[in-house]
Write a protein that holds these residues in place. Structure first.
Motif: not given
Length: 1020
Positions: A401-418
């Motif tokens: 659940s935590k990894a999936s939530a982080d992944y969904q936030r990542l989709l909203q900002s594709p240019h996140a930090a490495e």
């Protein structure tokens, strides 16, 4: 006591043991539940939208396809080090020169020239390392359990979701060529297929040459989307020659040429996968979990750049099941529903020109889809069964659940930090690896209730064997109550259990049903034993085990709880046997039997009170013991080391002659193997001739005279063909291959014909009419006409037998010039054991064909050891090991001297000897058993029960050791295989016991019929 009752009672006891073994096995070797759910493109693995870029693209499903075609080259038993280069010589160290190193040079060349297009991985295989289990893992992404290894040669269609089914659902054309195991696993799943038989492990070229005949034309035709080629030559070469044989270098060089030809024909949209399903040991075997067996090679190549970086110096270690989700996403397919593998994230990096952030984002996308699929599987599996640990399952769900939530936030900002991308990737990988770990641990959980029930049933059955063997000698042994009452109780228990399941609407479990029936049948016996104990009878009468035997049995049971002894059992057993021989020498010296007769001035009380067969001299017993020790030492030369002892080296004499390099040595060993076979046949024929069993014109005797030499000739010819098949001229190879199939079938057919003849005519009696008219003999009978009952026949048989002996002595005196005559009495004296020895010899030939040629030397030693042990028993030496159970009863009678025998008289008693000539008499040998048929049948029952008791105590000890040490580090490497081996050995031995006793009873019935005819002829 009837013969049928003895067989039925023993069959009932065997059923009790089988039920206990099955119940314990169902709790100890669990199988996982196979779900019938399937993944589809219409149903995403989890909530949320599909990844951007996959909508609307042709061939897109959960993810856009990277390749439109795949060539999967499966090289059976391609161990990882087979793909390594030849190591360079290091100064100061001896050069490494192994035949299999450096032969796959095309892989190393591609890794050096095109590092962004290729990768070599060390594929970590999950045990068991058998071909069918590995194919199941390579297509479903699941983990086959330990007990599923038994279906390696009886493959069934895969019902779980798998890559082949997903390819068919997507309309892809799948072409297969190679091992016909795929035909049973995926029936009707291929658009075109070329299957070749895989069972003949001595054939190195038929399957591979058949693939090469169709491989390149099929690639050039373009009528395929997925091409699978399963080569078997490397695996068969390992089984036949081992990995260090020069033939392995040739086979690997052939595979290298195949890979080169495929690389030259690949197009840009095609991925080449070269994989091994498992490895092999130093002897070329596989199936276990040693490091060499679970280490396989995996090679990927694409004409276009596939990896962003160069390959590491040491190849990455990945689980074998990781290939399944990786191929599915690369081809734009749904990941199979039951997959627990982790995608190879590096493959989704986007090539060498891709930016680091986009490469990491593509890896996160693939890992998230994979994690969604695994999470869905865990939820469905935990809902169907209660196998998964609830606490660990909740922890994994929180991590996902935590990894999936982080992944969904990542989709909203594709240019996140490495750093954020790497955190998401790490969390997803932790979830996938944790899910695989919980599945591995949960599918190895035990059912303690079933294990305890099976062990209790085995213990109760051993108790039954012990007490019934004591009660069997009593004339009032209640056979019918102990046969009919258990059947009634078993039916009642089974009916009650089935009714309970019907009422509660639960699924019927045949294992539990059989265990309930067995336990119900044991209840009346346990009640009777409880009554005997409450009557305060002496314990010694209820448990008739001598002290030394009980001590040895307890020591034997204790050894099953030691993993080191189980591993070294083959080496410890000869040492213990040698110790027993030394103990025999000490015992004989203590009793004074090794001294000369003139030094014995005081007679021994033991010799005057001895009953049964006469004891031989101590020197005779000592010679037998030394011969047994010598045979044991020679047999120890033929040993195979377990994988748990790396310092041990297996005997090279167990390998087939075809693996030898050098003509003179091969010819010498071939001569020794054929010589051992001929010696075995000669010894058996001399033994049968010594007791007069080769003088009858009956069909079985004629078969022993002429059929056995033909079988030996066919076996020797087959060995000659298979040992030199690779050296045969090309124009004769087809003839050699055909003869290699026909000859074994002919030998097995002759063995079956001999067994049928022996069952048809088990008694070989020769009746010769002497010169002159014999004087009339009168047989006193209390009845008129032919005998109508067993009691009538038992009354007249001893009279007939002694009249035949007297007739023989009369003919001998009247016809001395014509030489000795043989009458039926001599043949009847060994009629039971002759049939047993003949059957054992006939069964030896099919077993010899299943092993390497030099195993004939072991068979010869085995026969000699059995004969020596039985002679020691007949000499009065207390041998407690059960060897050849029916022969164990018959041998003491057979070992009486054959022919006229005269007692040795002290000096001065010649006159008394002339006055009492009736003391000069032939022994009855095995015909003494017919003096009291009730005791004969009781002895057979007692012997069978004691034999089953010894075997049952061993399987009980193995079950207790496996259950108590189920969390031991070596449980799946030592204790579980030992339990399986003992269980299979018990089933085979008990079946052989029933068949052996049935054969003895068949001979006994034939002897009765023969005597009935003699009585009718006498009365006429």
């Amino acid at each position: 006591m009837q013969k049928v009752s003895v067989l039925l009672f023993l069959a009932w006891v065997c059923f009790l043991f089988y039920a206990g073994i099955a119940l314990f096995t169902s709790g100890f070797l669990l199988t996982r539940l196979e779900l019938t759910n399937y993944s589809s493109c219409q149903e995403p693995p989890g909530p949320g939208f599909l990844p951007w870029g996959s909508q609307g693209k042709p061939g897109a499903c959960w993810m856009a396809s990277r390749f439109s075609r795949v060539v999967l080259v499966l090289i059976d038993a391609l161990r990882f080090d087979f793909a390594q280069p030849q190591q360079s010589h290091v100064p100061g160290e001896p050069p490494v020169s192994l035949p299999f190193l450096g032969k796959l040079g095309s892989l190393q060349k591609l890794l050096e020239i095109q590092p962004h297009h290729t990768r070599l991985y060390r594929s970590q295989v999950d045990p068991p390392t058998t071909t069918m289990q590995r194919l199941k893992a390579l297509t479903t992404g699941s983990l086959p359990t330990f007990i599923d290894a038994g279906s390696n040669f009886a493959s069934y269609a895969i019902l779980e979701d798998n890559l082949i089914k997903q390819l068919n659902n997507a309309g892809r054309r799948v072409v297969f060529m190679g091992d016909d195991t795929w035909k049973d696993l995926f029936p009707g799943a291929f658009s075109k297929a070329f299957f070749f038989s895989s069972f003949n492990v001595k054939d190195l070229h038929t399957v591979d040459n058949g693939i090469l005949e169709h491989l390149y034309p099929t690639m050039d035709s373009g009528e395929w989307d997925v091409l699978i080629a399963h080569f078997l030559g490397v695996d068969h070469c390992g089984h036949k020659h081992g990995p260090h044989h020069p033939e392995m270098a040739k086979k690997l060089s052939q595979m290298d040429q195949v890979i080169q030809g495929l690389v030259e024909r690949l197009e840009n949209d095609t991925l080449l996968v070269v994989a091994g399903d498992h490895g092999m040991t130093m002897n070329g075997d596989h199936g276990g979990d040693s490091e060499l067996e679970v280490s396989a090679a995996l090679f990927l190549y694409s004409p276009t750049a596939l990896f962003s970086g160069a390959p590491p110096e040491e190849p990455e270690v990945i689980p074998q099941v990781s290939l399944v989700p990786t191929l599915a996403l690369l081809l734009g397919l749904p990941i199979p529903f039951g997959n627990i593998g982790e995608v190879m994230a590096e493959v989704f990096s986007g090539g060498k020109d891709s930016r680091p952030d986009s490469s990491a984002l593509a890896q996160a996308l693939a890992l998230h889809l994979n994690a969604q699929q695994v999470s869905r599987f865990l939820h469905a599996y935990s809902a169907a069964t209660q196998d998964l640990q609830v606490k660990e399952l909740h922890r994994l769900q929180n991590l996902f659940s935590k990894a999936s939530a982080d992944y969904q936030r990542l989709l909203q900002s594709p240019h996140a930090a490495e750093a954020t991308l790497q955190t998401v990737i790490t969390e997803l990988q932790q979830f996938l690896r944790g899910a695989r770990a919980i599945c591995i641990e949960s599918w190895a959980r035990f059912s303690l209730v079933r294990m305890a029930g099976g062990a209790a049933l085995l213990a109760a059955t051993c108790f039954l064997c012990l007490l019934a063997s004591q009660w069997a000698t009593s004339p009032a042994f209640p056979f019918r109550p102990l046969l009919l009452v258990p059947v009634a109780w078993a039916l009642a228990g089974a009916t009650l259990y089935a009714g309970l399941l019907t009422t509660t609407r639960l699924k019927l479990d045949l294992v539990v049903l059989g265990a309930v029936a067995a336990a119900g049948s044991l209840l009346p016996f346990l009640w009777k034993a409880w009554g005997s104990w409450r009557s305060k009878k002496p314990l010694a009468t209820l448990l008739p085990i001598p002290g030394p035997v009980l001590l040895l049995l307890l020591i034997r049971v204790a050894t099953f709880f030691s993993d080191s002894f189980v591993v070294a059992e083959a080496r410890a057993t000869p040492f213990l046997l040698g110790s027993l021989i030394l103990l025999l020498v000490v015992q004989l010296h203590w009793e004074g039997q090794l001294l000369a007769p003139k030094l014995l001035t005081i007679p021994r009380l033991a010799s005057s009170t001895l009953t049964g067969p006469p004891r031989h001299s101590g020197a005779y017993a000592l010679r037998l013991g030394i011969g047994l020790l010598l045979c044991t030492r020679l047999a120890a030369l033929f040993h195979r080391c377990p994988e748990e002892t790396p310092a041990c080296h297996s005997s090279p004499w167990l390998s087939p002659l075809a693996s030898m390099v050098g003509g003179p040595a091969k010819n010498l060993w071939y001569g020794a193997s054929v010589g051992a076979l001929v010696a075995l046949l000669v010894v058996v024929r001399l033994w049968l001739r010594h007791y007069g069993n080769l003088k009858s014109p009956e069909p079985p005797v004629l078969f022993v005279r002429w059929g056995l030499p033909l079988m030996a000739l066919g076996t020797a010819a087959y060995w000659a063909l298979v040992s030199g098949a690779d050296e045969a001229p090309p124009r004769l190879r087809a003839l050699v291959a055909g003869a290699s199939v026909v000859l074994p079938r002919a030998v097995v057919g002759l063995a079956a014909a001999g067994l049928m003849l022996l069952l048809w005519k088990p008694v070989t009696v020769l009746v010769e009419a002497g010169t002159g008219t014999p004087r009339a003999r009168t047989v006193l009978t209390p009845f008129s006409g032919p005998p109508t009952s067993q009691a009538d026949l038992d009354y007249v048989v001893p009279q007939i037998y002694r009249h035949m002996q007297e007739e023989f002595r009369g003919r001998l005196e009247r016809t001395k010039s014509q030489g000795p005559l043989t009458v039926a009495a001599c043949q009847l004296g060994s009629v039971y054991s002759a049939a047993m020895v003949t059957v054992l010899t006939l069964l030896a030939f099919p077993l010899l064909l299943l092993h390497a040629e030099r195993i004939s030397l072991v068979f010869l030693l085995l026969f000699l050891q059995s004969f020596l042990l039985l002679h020691l028993l007949a000499a009065g030496i207390p041998i407690t090991t059960p060897v050849g159970c029916p022969l164990l009863l018959l041998w003491p009678f057979l070992c009486e001297s054959h022919g006229p025998r005269k007692r040795q008289q002290p000096p001065g008693s010649e006159a008394e000897a002339r006055v009492r000539p009736e003391e000069e008499e032939e022994p009855l040998m095995e015909m003494r058993l017919r003096d009291a048929p009730h005791h004969f049948n009781a002895a057979l029952l007692q012997l069978g029960l004691k034999y089953l008791f010894v075997l049952g105590v061993q399987i009980l000890a193995c079950a207790l050791a496996a259950s108590i040490l189920r969390r031991h580090l070596m449980v799946w490497k030592v204790f579980a295989p030992k339990f399986i081996f003992e269980a299979i050995g018990f089933i085979v031995s008990s079946a052989g016991l029933l068949l052996g006793i049935a054969l003895v009873m068949r001979v006994d019935g034939a002897v009765s019929s023969w005597f009935k005819k003699l009585v009718l002829a006498q009365q006429r």
